[in-house]
Enzyme design. Structure first.
Site, PDB file in Angstrom:
ATOM      1  N   THR A   1       0.832  -1.202   0.000  1.00  0.00           N
ATOM      2  CA  THR A   1       0.000   0.000   0.000  1.00  0.00           C
ATOM      3  C   THR A   1       0.871   1.259   0.000  1.00  0.00           C
ATOM      4  O   THR A   1       1.999   1.227   0.509  1.00  0.00           O
ATOM      5  CB  THR A   1      -0.904  -0.001   1.255  1.00  0.00           C
ATOM      6  OG1 THR A   1      -1.499   1.287   1.399  1.00  0.00           O
ATOM      7  CG2 THR A   1      -0.140  -0.313   2.534  1.00  0.00           C
ATOM      8  N   ASP A   2       0.306   2.350  -0.492  1.00  0.00           N
ATOM      9  CA  ASP A   2       1.054   3.619  -0.458  1.00  0.00           C
ATOM     10  C   ASP A   2       1.255   4.119   0.972  1.00  0.00           C
ATOM     11  O   ASP A   2       2.126   4.955   1.231  1.00  0.00           O
ATOM     12  CB  ASP A   2       0.355   4.693  -1.318  1.00  0.00           C
ATOM     13  CG  ASP A   2      -1.054   5.038  -0.869  1.00  0.00           C
ATOM     14  OD1 ASP A   2      -1.574   4.386   0.064  1.00  0.00           O
ATOM     15  OD2 ASP A   2      -1.650   5.971  -1.451  1.00  0.00           O
ATOM     16  N   GLU A   3       0.456   3.588   1.918  1.00  0.00           N
ATOM     17  CA  GLU A   3       0.554   4.074   3.305  1.00  0.00           C
ATOM     18  C   GLU A   3       1.897   3.754   3.951  1.00  0.00           C
ATOM     19  O   GLU A   3       2.239   4.339   4.979  1.00  0.00           O
ATOM     20  CB  GLU A   3      -0.581   3.484   4.163  1.00  0.00           C
ATOM     21  CG  GLU A   3      -1.940   3.881   3.660  1.00  0.00           C
ATOM     22  CD  GLU A   3      -3.056   3.765   4.684  1.00  0.00           C
ATOM     23  OE1 GLU A   3      -2.769   3.526   5.865  1.00  0.00           O
ATOM     24  OE2 GLU A   3      -4.210   3.912   4.272  1.00  0.00           O
TER      25      GLU A   3
ATOM     26  N   TYR B   1      -1.458  -0.491  11.180  1.00  0.00           N
ATOM     27  CA  TYR B   1      -1.722  -1.148   9.888  1.00  0.00           C
ATOM     28  C   TYR B   1      -0.568  -0.919   8.913  1.00  0.00           C
ATOM     29  O   TYR B   1       0.016  -1.870   8.379  1.00  0.00           O
ATOM     30  CB  TYR B   1      -3.036  -0.636   9.280  1.00  0.00           C
ATOM     31  CG  TYR B   1      -3.147  -0.912   7.793  1.00  0.00           C
ATOM     32  CD1 TYR B   1      -3.312  -2.208   7.310  1.00  0.00           C
ATOM     33  CD2 TYR B   1      -3.052   0.127   6.846  1.00  0.00           C
ATOM     34  CE1 TYR B   1      -3.383  -2.473   5.941  1.00  0.00           C
ATOM     35  CE2 TYR B   1      -3.125  -0.127   5.481  1.00  0.00           C
ATOM     36  CZ  TYR B   1      -3.292  -1.429   5.038  1.00  0.00           C
ATOM     37  OH  TYR B   1      -3.364  -1.679   3.677  1.00  0.00           O
TER      38      TYR B   1
ATOM     39  N   LYS C   1       2.240  -3.462   7.183  1.00  0.00           N
ATOM     40  CA  LYS C   1       2.420  -3.642   5.735  1.00  0.00           C
ATOM     41  C   LYS C   1       3.877  -3.325   5.338  1.00  0.00           C
ATOM     42  O   LYS C   1       4.456  -4.009   4.499  1.00  0.00           O
ATOM     43  CB  LYS C   1       1.454  -2.744   4.959  1.00  0.00           C
ATOM     44  CG  LYS C   1      -0.012  -3.105   5.096  1.00  0.00           C
ATOM     45  CD  LYS C   1      -0.386  -4.465   4.540  1.00  0.00           C
ATOM     46  CE  LYS C   1      -0.324  -4.524   3.035  1.00  0.00           C
ATOM     47  NZ  LYS C   1      -0.827  -5.837   2.510  1.00  0.00           N
TER      48      LYS C   1
HETATM   49  P1  NAD Z   1     -10.213  -6.620   2.696  1.00  0.00           P
HETATM   50  O1  NAD Z   1     -10.143  -6.377   4.155  1.00  0.00           O
HETATM   51  O2  NAD Z   1     -11.469  -6.309   1.959  1.00  0.00           O
HETATM   52  O3  NAD Z   1      -9.884  -8.155   2.405  1.00  0.00           O
HETATM   53  C1  NAD Z   1      -8.895  -8.863   3.089  1.00  0.00           C
HETATM   54  C2  NAD Z   1      -9.172 -10.352   2.900  1.00  0.00           C
HETATM   55  O4  NAD Z   1      -8.139 -11.088   3.564  1.00  0.00           O
HETATM   56  C3  NAD Z   1     -10.501 -10.820   3.517  1.00  0.00           C
HETATM   57  O5  NAD Z   1     -11.199 -11.634   2.598  1.00  0.00           O
HETATM   58  C4  NAD Z   1     -10.077 -11.622   4.741  1.00  0.00           C
HETATM   59  O6  NAD Z   1     -10.970 -12.663   5.071  1.00  0.00           O
HETATM   60  C5  NAD Z   1      -8.723 -12.155   4.306  1.00  0.00           C
HETATM   61  N1  NAD Z   1      -7.833 -12.468   5.433  1.00  0.00           N
HETATM   62  C6  NAD Z   1      -7.581 -11.692   6.525  1.00  0.00           C
HETATM   63  N2  NAD Z   1      -6.735 -12.328   7.363  1.00  0.00           N
HETATM   64  C7  NAD Z   1      -6.424 -13.531   6.774  1.00  0.00           C
HETATM   65  C8  NAD Z   1      -5.602 -14.625   7.132  1.00  0.00           C
HETATM   66  N3  NAD Z   1      -4.906 -14.631   8.280  1.00  0.00           N
HETATM   67  N4  NAD Z   1      -5.527 -15.670   6.294  1.00  0.00           N
HETATM   68  C9  NAD Z   1      -6.226 -15.688   5.137  1.00  0.00           C
HETATM   69  N5  NAD Z   1      -7.045 -14.692   4.757  1.00  0.00           N
HETATM   70  C10 NAD Z   1      -7.142 -13.621   5.550  1.00  0.00           C
HETATM   71  O7  NAD Z   1      -8.982  -5.854   2.088  1.00  0.00           O
HETATM   72  P2  NAD Z   1      -8.821  -5.127   0.668  1.00  0.00           P
HETATM   73  O8  NAD Z   1      -9.228  -3.724   0.797  1.00  0.00           O
HETATM   74  O9  NAD Z   1      -9.388  -5.986  -0.384  1.00  0.00           O
HETATM   75  O10 NAD Z   1      -7.216  -5.134   0.568  1.00  0.00           O
HETATM   76  C11 NAD Z   1      -6.543  -6.270   0.023  1.00  0.00           C
HETATM   77  C12 NAD Z   1      -5.048  -6.012   0.070  1.00  0.00           C
HETATM   78  O11 NAD Z   1      -4.740  -4.828  -0.673  1.00  0.00           O
HETATM   79  C13 NAD Z   1      -4.488  -5.791   1.468  1.00  0.00           C
HETATM   80  O12 NAD Z   1      -3.244  -6.419   1.540  1.00  0.00           O
HETATM   81  C14 NAD Z   1      -4.339  -4.273   1.568  1.00  0.00           C
HETATM   82  O13 NAD Z   1      -3.288  -3.941   2.434  1.00  0.00           O
HETATM   83  C15 NAD Z   1      -4.019  -3.912   0.130  1.00  0.00           C
HETATM   84  N6  NAD Z   1      -4.423  -2.565  -0.307  1.00  0.00           N
HETATM   85  C16 NAD Z   1      -5.701  -2.134  -0.139  1.00  0.00           C
HETATM   86  C17 NAD Z   1      -6.081  -0.881  -0.630  1.00  0.00           C
HETATM   87  C18 NAD Z   1      -7.498  -0.363  -0.493  1.00  0.00           C
HETATM   88  O14 NAD Z   1      -7.736   0.802  -0.806  1.00  0.00           O
HETATM   89  N7  NAD Z   1      -8.452  -1.160  -0.048  1.00  0.00           N
HETATM   90  C19 NAD Z   1      -5.133  -0.074  -1.263  1.00  0.00           C
HETATM   91  C20 NAD Z   1      -3.816  -0.544  -1.411  1.00  0.00           C
HETATM   92  C21 NAD Z   1      -3.491  -1.803  -0.924  1.00  0.00           C
HETATM   93  O1  DAU Z   2      -3.978   4.217   0.761  1.00  0.00           O
HETATM   94  C1  DAU Z   2      -4.292   2.857   0.666  1.00  0.00           C
HETATM   95  C2  DAU Z   2      -5.069   2.432   1.880  1.00  0.00           C
HETATM   96  O2  DAU Z   2      -6.372   2.996   1.748  1.00  0.00           O
HETATM   97  C3  DAU Z   2      -5.153   0.921   2.074  1.00  0.00           C
HETATM   98  O3  DAU Z   2      -3.868   0.422   2.309  1.00  0.00           O
HETATM   99  C4  DAU Z   2      -6.071   0.563   3.238  1.00  0.00           C
HETATM  100  O4  DAU Z   2      -6.228  -0.844   3.315  1.00  0.00           O
HETATM  101  C5  DAU Z   2      -7.427   1.194   2.984  1.00  0.00           C
HETATM  102  O5  DAU Z   2      -8.284   0.933   4.085  1.00  0.00           O
HETATM  103  C6  DAU Z   2      -7.281   2.691   2.771  1.00  0.00           C
HETATM  104  O6  DAU Z   2      -6.863   3.357   4.010  1.00  0.00           O
HETATM  105  P1  DAU Z   2      -7.505   4.768   4.448  1.00  0.00           P
HETATM  106  O7  DAU Z   2      -7.298   4.927   5.890  1.00  0.00           O
HETATM  107  O8  DAU Z   2      -7.055   5.853   3.546  1.00  0.00           O
HETATM  108  O9  DAU Z   2      -9.039   4.452   4.080  1.00  0.00           O
HETATM  109  P2  DAU Z   2     -10.418   4.725   4.836  1.00  0.00           P
HETATM  110  O10 DAU Z   2     -11.501   4.403   3.844  1.00  0.00           O
HETATM  111  O11 DAU Z   2     -10.478   4.095   6.177  1.00  0.00           O
HETATM  112  O12 DAU Z   2     -10.371   6.296   5.025  1.00  0.00           O
HETATM  113  C7  DAU Z   2     -10.218   7.185   3.925  1.00  0.00           C
HETATM  114  C8  DAU Z   2     -10.151   8.577   4.481  1.00  0.00           C
HETATM  115  O13 DAU Z   2     -11.448   8.926   4.997  1.00  0.00           O
HETATM  116  C9  DAU Z   2      -9.199   8.738   5.649  1.00  0.00           C
HETATM  117  O14 DAU Z   2      -8.594  10.024   5.592  1.00  0.00           O
HETATM  118  C10 DAU Z   2     -10.084   8.660   6.887  1.00  0.00           C
HETATM  119  C11 DAU Z   2     -11.392   9.250   6.396  1.00  0.00           C
HETATM  120  N1  DAU Z   2     -12.626   8.717   7.029  1.00  0.00           N
HETATM  121  C12 DAU Z   2     -12.815   7.374   7.009  1.00  0.00           C
HETATM  122  C13 DAU Z   2     -13.942   6.822   7.574  1.00  0.00           C
HETATM  123  C14 DAU Z   2     -14.144   5.321   7.582  1.00  0.00           C
HETATM  124  C15 DAU Z   2     -13.554   9.574   7.561  1.00  0.00           C
HETATM  125  O15 DAU Z   2     -13.396  10.813   7.547  1.00  0.00           O
HETATM  126  N2  DAU Z   2     -14.689   9.033   8.131  1.00  0.00           N
HETATM  127  C16 DAU Z   2     -14.909   7.687   8.185  1.00  0.00           C
HETATM  128  O16 DAU Z   2     -15.936   7.240   8.752  1.00  0.00           O
END
Ligand code: NAD
Ligand code: DAU
Length: 361
Positions: free
Chosen positions: A140-142, A165, A169
């Site tokens: 992730t970019d985080e 988190y 990562k």
């Molecule tokens: P998500 O939380 O929707 O899905 C995660 C999945 O992993 C779930 O299906 C969960 O059951 C499974 N899981 C959790 N723990 C596990 C374990 N111990 N063994 C097997 N399975 C397990 O997450 P997402 O948003 O789809 O993100 C997927 C990946 O992409 C993550 O690695 C996250 O860090 C990365 N990512 C997410 C975003 C975003 O914006 N959502 C952006 C950049 C990177």
């Molecule tokens: O940047 C990539 C990441 O983006 C991924 O690695 C993470 O898995 C994914 O969850 C996401 O992280 P963020 O913390 O950026 O996403 P989130 O949707 O939780 O929040 C987006 C922004 O919105 C953040 O600045 C917090 C804010 N927020 C979020 C929620 C849930 C609010 O203001 N109110 C809310 O209720």
């Protein structure tokens, strides 16, 4: 024909990726391993569940014996590791599972891949692997931390994660890198910005706001709502991962982003306006501790070296996404129950009146 272990394939991005790959590469075998935590949902995959090239196995990536069995049985040659605890707010509440899944789980997969892919099984330090194998870590970019008003994340920047988190990562990225340096294990790491699209769990900003709007609930905006994220449609992320899988140079890290910076308030107001609701639903609530102010991606490495570019404009993507949630209210209802509601209560019920985040039905 590749035999790809997709971990976390029942989550938001993983399930989109499984479907993308079965369509794009109908001859590949996809083995989806997911522990089905609160975030894993097999409903996301019901339309492909009987595809002959698709297998689902409920298992935890931390379970070494099970991972070994799966690599052996399915002759896995590629790993795409999506499995993770992914929600920043939860990591602030309960960090430990983020370390065990995101770090130890990744290391178990690396060890298993190394064991099954090395040419000489008796040589612990063998640096030669079977042709065509690859470990792709979805990061992730985080991991880069936060940016000020200007600048972009580039792959060579130091990792300065701020939440449990993102620290987990970043740790996973470092152990993946170490397996490449020390044992020569073929790998890539991708670092993507914030995804949006269908099947995203409504704890994350966009689906949470859509769901609350539809129910005329308050919309909890953290702090001043001026934090910036770089939004990318999940389809474009899947396409980028596929490109890195096939064309990524060994040991390289690739940023993935859409050049699409928006403040949280802009996103929330866009959703309100699209759904024809009132901005009076917005409630400014207590800020997330350690909240990163701005993320923005320099995606020039993947665009120039591998030829990837996002297809969606944000305007198209968000419109389509809001419509998807409108058309799939049953999916949301099934998800927003049980464990998720307990978490939701815990996160939002102890906030004082002026900070009230959301009301339950
Ligand atoms: P998500 O939380 O929707 O899905 C995660 C999945 O992993 C779930 O299906 C969960 O059951 C499974 N899981 C959790 N723990 C596990 C374990 N111990 N063994 C097997 N399975 C397990 O997450 P997402 O948003 O789809 O993100 C997927 C990946 O992409 C993550 O690695 C996250 O860090 C990365 N990512 C997410 C975003 C975003 O914006 N959502 C952006 C950049 C990177
Ligand atoms: O940047 C990539 C990441 O983006 C991924 O690695 C993470 O898995 C994914 O969850 C996401 O992280 P963020 O913390 O950026 O996403 P989130 O949707 O939780 O929040 C987006 C922004 O919105 C953040 O600045 C917090 C804010 N927020 C979020 C929620 C849930 C609010 O203001 N109110 C809310 O209720």
């Amino acid at each position: 024909m590749k035999k790809i272990l997709v971990t976390g394939g029942a989550g938001f991005i993983g399930s989109n990726f499984v479907k993308y790959m079965l369509k794009k590469h109908p001859d590949y075998k996809i083995i989806n391993v997911d522990a089905l935590t609160y975030a894993g949902n097999l409903e996301n995959l019901k339309d492909i569940s009987d595809n002959k090239n698709y297998t689902f196995i409920k298992a935890d990536i931390r379970d070494r014996k099970k991972m070994d069995e799966i690599f052996f049985t399915y002759e896995i040659d590629t790993v795409v590791n999506f499995a993770a605890e992914s929600h920043v707010d939860r990591s602030i509440e309960e960090p430990e599972v983020f370390l065990t899944t995101n770090v130890i789980g990744t290391q178990v997969l690396l060890d298993t891949a190394k064991k099954h892919w090395k040419i000489n099984p008796d040589d612990k330090y063998c640096r030669k692997y079977k042709e065509g194998v690859k470990f792709l870590q979805i990061s992730t970019d985080e991991v880069y931390g936060e940016l000020g008003k200007t600048g972009l994340f580039v792959e060579t920047m130091p990792l300065l994660p701020n939440s449990p988190y993102s620290a987990s990562k970043a740790s996973a990225d470092l152990i993946v890198r170490a397996y490449n340096e020390t044992y020569g294990l073929p790998m890539n790491i991708t670092r993507c910005s914030n995804n949006y699209g269908p099947y995203q769990f409504p704890e994350k900003l966009i689906p949470l706001m859509i769901n609350n709007c539809l129910k005329d609930r308050d919309l909890p905006v953290y702090g001043d709502g001026m934090q910036i994220r770089d939004w990318l449609h999940v389809y474009d992320h899947c396409q980028a991962v596929d490109v890195v899988l096939h064309k990524g140079a060994d040991g390289e890290v690739y940023n993935i982003g859409g050049n699409n910076e928006k403040t949280n308030l802009e996103i929330v107001k866009l959703i309100i306006n699209t759904l024809g609701k009132s901005e009076s639903l917005i409630k400014f609530v207590k800020d997330r501790p350690g909240h990163d102010r701005r993320y923005a991606i320099d995606n020039s490495k993947i665009t120039t070296q591998l030829g990837w570019a996002p297809e969606y404009t944000f305007e198209e993507g968000i419109k389509e996404t809001i419509q998807w949630y409108l058309d799939n209210t049953e999916w949301i209802e099934n998800v927003v129950s049980g464990d998720y509601m307990k978490y939701y209560d815990k996160m939002y019920s102890n906030i004082s009146n002026e900070e009230v985040a959301a009301t339950k039905e």
